[in-house]
Design an enzyme around this catalytic site. Structure first.
Site, mmCIF file in Angstrom:
data_model
loop_
_atom_site.group_PDB
_atom_site.id
_atom_site.type_symbol
_atom_site.label_atom_id
_atom_site.label_comp_id
_atom_site.label_asym_id
_atom_site.label_seq_id
_atom_site.Cartn_x
_atom_site.Cartn_y
_atom_site.Cartn_z
ATOM 1 N N ASP A 321 0.844 -1.188 0.000
ATOM 2 C CA ASP A 321 0.000 0.000 0.000
ATOM 3 C C ASP A 321 0.885 1.246 0.000
ATOM 4 O O ASP A 321 1.853 1.337 0.768
ATOM 5 C CB ASP A 321 -0.887 -0.031 1.245
ATOM 6 C CG ASP A 321 -1.865 1.118 1.285
ATOM 7 O OD1 ASP A 321 -2.738 1.165 0.409
ATOM 8 O OD2 ASP A 321 -1.759 1.952 2.208
ATOM 9 N N GLU A 350 1.431 0.283 -4.949
ATOM 10 C CA GLU A 350 0.963 1.553 -5.486
ATOM 11 C C GLU A 350 2.168 2.471 -5.624
ATOM 12 O O GLU A 350 2.796 2.831 -4.627
ATOM 13 C CB GLU A 350 -0.054 2.177 -4.541
ATOM 14 C CG GLU A 350 -1.352 1.404 -4.425
ATOM 15 C CD GLU A 350 -2.311 2.071 -3.457
ATOM 16 O OE1 GLU A 350 -3.407 2.458 -3.896
ATOM 17 O OE2 GLU A 350 -1.975 2.210 -2.268
#
Length: 636
Positions: A321, A350
């Site tokens: 993340d 990400e």
């Protein structure tokens, strides 16, 4: 004096580094005694260890003063057999199970002393990671435990639990769909759901970490038993592995649930967090804090945590993340540590942050820096937003609604974000330079948990859209994803035409927003049929997953096409694929599109929302006509 002082500081740093190799083994148990270690400041006035009989409530059975035995390392040994007991540390900022508890009581307030080996399900020693030769072979299915199984329509017994993924109906659904990797949303112990009040339908995605190295109790059948969540998580992994499905864990090392109550802050204040020049906490995560992966002990923590999930739980991949908050060096060290265990374990994240970070941009794991992180992939927001519209405006459409000048960004996603002679980077929406060295460093997707699901986005951005048109465009979008050279990724339930009642950010919306309605499989059988056949098409034909930038540049060429159409040819791949030439046409127009193709005998395998690998029809010619708002796939 300065030289001597520098030498002493170096020795202290070396001592801390040496200690760090074992510091996160916070509890070492034997039947005769248990030794506890804690990484905490040298100047802590009092560091105490407390032993409890239960995971929640009650007074401490014993309180022990810990002794500093090395630089920033505190130790205590308690005699006797503590198996089944619970513990906390306290440096004067509140009790905590420490940062590396491997088992906890209900709500993660106290560490638990358990025998992890005793939690292994029968046959665990023989559990093997499903074989995947290249990341290009993966088909990733992103899932939240409650979304998947909580609704009565699922017909599953263990609704919202790890064990739902051990049930034959769930396994058979995934196998029939054809996915071979499940990306489970955060499944470590997180803070926003009270494990003692699960009957109150409290929901959260889980991006609020508390104990990073323990499974979340809310997904177990008994959160009060610290061994239950461990055992059932392993049973889930084992069942998926037997079905040939890998398990990818969503990890959120970039921030904690909060600062003051976090295990990091309660053991070593401000060590694990970045601060701005004015002393405020940096907020690159958008959650009020960001962790400092560049700090030696935070880096060590992340490496050991990853190793723990792989070794103890047989995890097959990791999704980071907000990877753009972590420094490049840490990500590369994690990749190296994982390679030492199994280089086929897939790592992606990400490639952005949610705000500015108190660390130099050029040293962060951003998407633009993927060339500096071999073996690590990132999500492509280029193809996502080129297909359906930008993240920050739900009502703005793109290629699927015939918005002009989206084609180049779709093509950039088709090749896997690599350099390709036919891509004009000046026309690509977000990146003006290719950022992937290999196509396997790009995750191709059109929707995920974060943001509207695909059907809601189509309804929001194309007013008055009919169900038939919605289905056509949904299938067209996923055809772009699954015929791209990147690693394909889909949101759980898209194969059922799921919706979330138009909610953009459903992170704490109730089950009636987030659940899957399994009855949709009967309402829209053509959607599941198309998805499963599309996935099979990719898996059966290596030309769709070349896995190499050089091979993509050699074998993939784009064809001249009118506006709102992307057409490409996978050529001369004979010997590795029994289809010598494959042509894919993605037509977003409401009218037919005619594309010039090489003269040959062709078999059409995808047309008007139907896929049949054996052939729908055949023709000889040099032109292909794609039906409105649909894909056409044919081979020579």
């Amino acid at each position: 004096m300065n030289i001597i002082k520098s030498f002493i500081l170096t020795l202290l740093a070396m001592t801390a580094t040496t200690a760090s190799a074992q510091q996160f083994q916070e509890m070492k148990y034997t039947p005769q005694s248990t030794t506890f270690r804690l990484f905490a400041p040298n100047d802590a006035k009092a560091v105490k260890l407390r032993i409890y009989d239960k995971g929640q409530g009650g007074k401490a059975l014993k309180t022990v003063k810990m002794t500093r035995t090395a630089n920033e390392q505190w130790t205590a040994t308690v005699k006797g057999d503590l198996m089944g007991r619970f513990y906390t540390f306290d440096i004067g900022r509140g009790e905590t199970p420490g940062v590396f508890a491997k088992a906890v009581g209900v709500n993660g307030q106290r560490g638990a002393i358990v025998d992890l080996q005793a939690t292994n399900p029968e046959g665990w020693e023989a559990d093997k990671r499903p074989v995947v030769k290249s990341p290009a072979d993966l088909v990733i299915y992103e899932m939240h435990h409650r979304d998947f199984s909580i609704d009565a329509s699922s017909g599953l017994q263990y609704k919202g639990k790890y064990l739902a993924l051990t049930e034959p109906k769930a396994i058979n659904h995934l196998k029939k769909l054809g996915v071979n990797a499940i990306h489970i949303l955060p499944s470590y112990d997180y803070g926003s759901v009270d494990e003692t009040q699960l009957d109150k339908n409290k929901y959260n995605w889980g991006y609020d970490p508390v104990n990073y190295n323990v499974p979340e109790g809310g997904y177990s059948t008994n959160p009060y038993d610290p061994t239950c969540r461990v055992r059932e998580f392993k049973q889930m992994v084992q069942a998926l592995h037997k079905a040939g499905i890998r398990v990818i864990l969503d990890v959120v090392y970039n921030h904690t649930y909060d600062i003051d109550h976090s295990n990091f802050q309660r053991t070593y204040p401000d060590y694990y967090y970045r601060k701005n020049a004015d002393g405020t906490y940096s907020n690159g995560s958008g959650c009020g804090n960001e962790t400092a992966s560049d700090q030696p002990m935070m880096r060590q923590f992340m490496i050991e945590s990853v190793e723990h999930w792989i070794n103890e739980y047989h995890i097959d991949g990791l999704r980071f993340d907000l990877m753009g908050i972590h420094d490049i060096e840490t990500m590369n060290q994690i990749r190296k540590a994982v390679d030492d265990i199994d280089p086929t374990i897939f790592i992606y994240g990400e490639g952005w942050s949610a705000g500015g970070c108190a660390y130099p941009y050029e040293k962060l794991g951003m998407k633009a820096h993927i060339p500096q992180m071999p073996g690590i992939a990132a999500f492509s927001d280029e193809i996502r937003d080129a297909l359906r519209g930008p993240f920050d405006n739900d009502k703005k459409p793109a290629f699927l609604a015939c918005v002009p000048d989206c084609e180049e960004s779709v093509k950039f996603g088709i090749v896997g974000a690599i350099r390709h002679p036919q891509i004009d980077m000046q026309k690509v929406n977000y990146s003006k330079q290719p950022w992937a060295v290999e196509p396997t460093q790009m995750i191709s997707y059109v929707s995920c948990h974060d943001d509207m699901c695909l059907t809601d986005r189509l309804r929001a951005s194309i007013p008055g859209i009919t169900t038939d048109e919605l289905i056509r465009l949904d299938l067209l979008a996923q055809t772009a994803v699954f015929t791209s050279q990147g690693v394909p990724f889909m949101l759980c339930g898209e194969e059922m035409l799921r919706d979330k009642k138009g909610v953009h950010n459903s992170f704490e919306s109730p089950d009636d927003i987030n659940h899957l309605d399994w009855a949709n499989l009967d309402r829209y059988p053509q959607v599941f049929d198309y998805y499963s056949r599309l996935i099979a098409l990719r898996q059966h034909h290596p030309a769709f997953r070349l896995g190499s930038a050089d091979l993509v540049r050699k074998h993939l060429e784009f064809l001249d096409a009118p506006k709102n159409v992307v057409a490409f040819r996978l050529k001369n791949y004979a010997g590795r694929d029994d289809w010598r030439d494959i042509i894919v046409i993605l037509n977003a127009n409401k009218e037919e599109a005619c594309i010039d193709i090489p003269q040959a005998d062709y078999t059409v395998v995808c047309e008007k929302g139907v896929i049949n690998e054996r052939g729908i029809r055949q023709f000889n010619g040099h032109q292909a006509i794609a039906a409105p708002q649909s894909a056409l796939i044919l081979h020579d």
